[in-house]
Each structure stands twice: as structure tokens, then as C-alpha cells.
Motif scaffolding. Structure first.
Motif, PDB file in Angstrom:
ATOM      1  N   UNK A  72     -22.330 124.905 -32.967  1.00 52.42           N
ATOM      2  CA  UNK A  72     -22.084 126.505 -33.459  1.00 52.42           C
ATOM      3  C   UNK A  72     -20.728 126.698 -33.948  1.00 52.42           C
ATOM      4  N   UNK A  73     -19.742 125.909 -33.913  1.00 52.44           N
ATOM      5  CA  UNK A  73     -18.265 125.963 -34.589  1.00 52.44           C
ATOM      6  C   UNK A  73     -18.458 125.375 -35.921  1.00 52.44           C
ATOM      7  N   UNK A  74     -19.221 124.490 -36.175  1.00 48.79           N
ATOM      8  CA  UNK A  74     -19.326 123.698 -37.110  1.00 48.79           C
ATOM      9  C   UNK A  74     -18.161 122.546 -37.197  1.00 48.79           C
ATOM     10  N   UNK A  75     -18.188 121.956 -35.918  1.00 46.00           N
ATOM     11  CA  UNK A  75     -17.048 120.874 -35.882  1.00 46.00           C
ATOM     12  C   UNK A  75     -17.646 119.946 -35.238  1.00 46.00           C
ATOM     13  N   UNK A  76     -16.808 118.716 -35.103  1.00 41.00           N
ATOM     14  CA  UNK A  76     -17.460 117.784 -34.014  1.00 41.00           C
ATOM     15  C   UNK A  76     -17.334 118.040 -32.626  1.00 41.00           C
ATOM     16  N   UNK A  77     -18.167 117.229 -31.990  1.00 36.63           N
ATOM     17  CA  UNK A  77     -18.016 117.094 -30.490  1.00 36.63           C
ATOM     18  C   UNK A  77     -16.352 116.839 -30.021  1.00 36.63           C
ATOM     19  N   UNK A  78     -15.960 115.612 -30.656  1.00 41.07           N
ATOM     20  CA  UNK A  78     -14.753 115.019 -30.407  1.00 41.07           C
ATOM     21  C   UNK A  78     -13.669 116.374 -30.621  1.00 41.07           C
ATOM     22  N   UNK A  79     -13.659 117.029 -31.555  1.00 47.36           N
ATOM     23  CA  UNK A  79     -12.798 118.317 -31.569  1.00 47.36           C
ATOM     24  C   UNK A  79     -12.857 119.031 -30.507  1.00 47.36           C
ATOM     25  N   UNK A  80     -13.991 119.412 -30.039  1.00 47.91           N
ATOM     26  CA  UNK A  80     -14.313 120.374 -28.823  1.00 47.91           C
ATOM     27  C   UNK A  80     -13.461 119.638 -27.777  1.00 47.91           C
ATOM     28  N   UNK A  81     -13.720 118.426 -27.598  1.00 49.12           N
ATOM     29  CA  UNK A  81     -13.153 117.687 -26.297  1.00 49.12           C
ATOM     30  C   UNK A  81     -11.582 117.753 -26.560  1.00 49.12           C
ATOM     31  N   UNK A  82     -10.934 117.520 -27.580  1.00 45.48           N
ATOM     32  CA  UNK A  82      -9.662 117.647 -27.827  1.00 45.48           C
ATOM     33  C   UNK A  82      -9.154 119.023 -27.393  1.00 45.48           C
ATOM     34  N   UNK A  83      -9.955 119.858 -27.604  1.00 44.15           N
ATOM     35  CA  UNK A  83      -9.445 121.484 -27.192  1.00 44.15           C
ATOM     36  C   UNK A  83      -9.535 121.361 -25.668  1.00 44.15           C
TER      37      UNK A  83
END
Length: 116
Positions: free
Chosen positions: A38-49
Motif C-alpha cells: 500500500x505504501x510502495x515500500x519494502x516489507x523490510x522498511x515497514x519492519x524497521x519502522x
């Protein structure tokens, strides 16, 4: 044009903690993979958040606000209002009377006479 500049919300002033809260709100009904899509980013980026290793950029935050469901937007707006007003309150408490008066005058202009 940068997505963050297209939103009505002043996303560049939102604190890191509020950014994390917004991601948490969106994750409450989505998987990490789905939110990443949905955000157009990687799952890794979401995990970092989620782990508070990194925080969402203005562009990602604007996209989150844009893509949020109506029930999420109410919670997100509340987070943004609280965050920005807490920042204004801290500023108000930290300046001398001359600037406090200026803050009151500007708020009165923005909110309407008689408010402050």
C-alpha cells in the motif's frame, strides 16, 4: 512533484513518535507485506519502522495518510493534531512574554478572534 508536498497535512512537522503511531494504526488491520504494498515500500522498511530502527519519510507518511481507510484517518488525524499541538505548547512554554503574545495573536488569527 513529491507526494509529501501534495497533501494538505503538514507532514514534515510530524514527530518520529507520531510517525510510528500512524504506521501502527495502519498495521492494526494489515500485514507487514500488505502495508508495504500500500505504501510502495519494502516489507523490510515497514519492519524497521515497527522496530523503531528507522522512521517513515515525509513521502511515505503522506502516502499513508492518502491510503488510509476512513476509520484509520480519524485516528491518524487525532495523532497529528496531538503531536502538533504538543509542539506548539512546548514552544509557547519556552519563549518569553513577547513571543507568547505573538503566538496568541497568530492563533487568534488562524482560529478566529476571541479564541485565544
Amino acid at each position: 512533484m513529491d507526494d509529501a508536498l501534495e497533501t494538505e497535512f503538514p507532514v514534515h512537522w510530524i514527530s518520529k513518535e507520531a510517525r510510528y503511531k500512524i504506521i501502527d494504526i495502519m498495521l492494526s488491520t494489515r500485514s507487514i507485506t500488505e502495508l508495504a504494498r500500500v505504501l510502495g515500500i519494502s516489507p523490510t522498511a515497514v519492519r524497521k519502522y515497527v522496530k523503531r530502527i528507522a522512521h517513515p519519510s515525509d513521502t511515505v507518511l503522506a502516502r499513508a495518510i492518502e491510503q488510509a481507510e476512513m476509520y484509520e484517518k480519524a485516528a491518524i488525524i487525532e495523532v497529528i493534531i496531538n503531536d502538533l499541538l504538543e509542539a506548539v505548547a512546548k514552544l509557547y512554554k519556552s519563549v518569553d512574554d513577547k513571543y507568547k503574545e505573538e503566538i496568541r495573536e497568530r492563533l487568534a488569527t488562524i482560529l478566529g478572534a476571541g479564541i485565544c
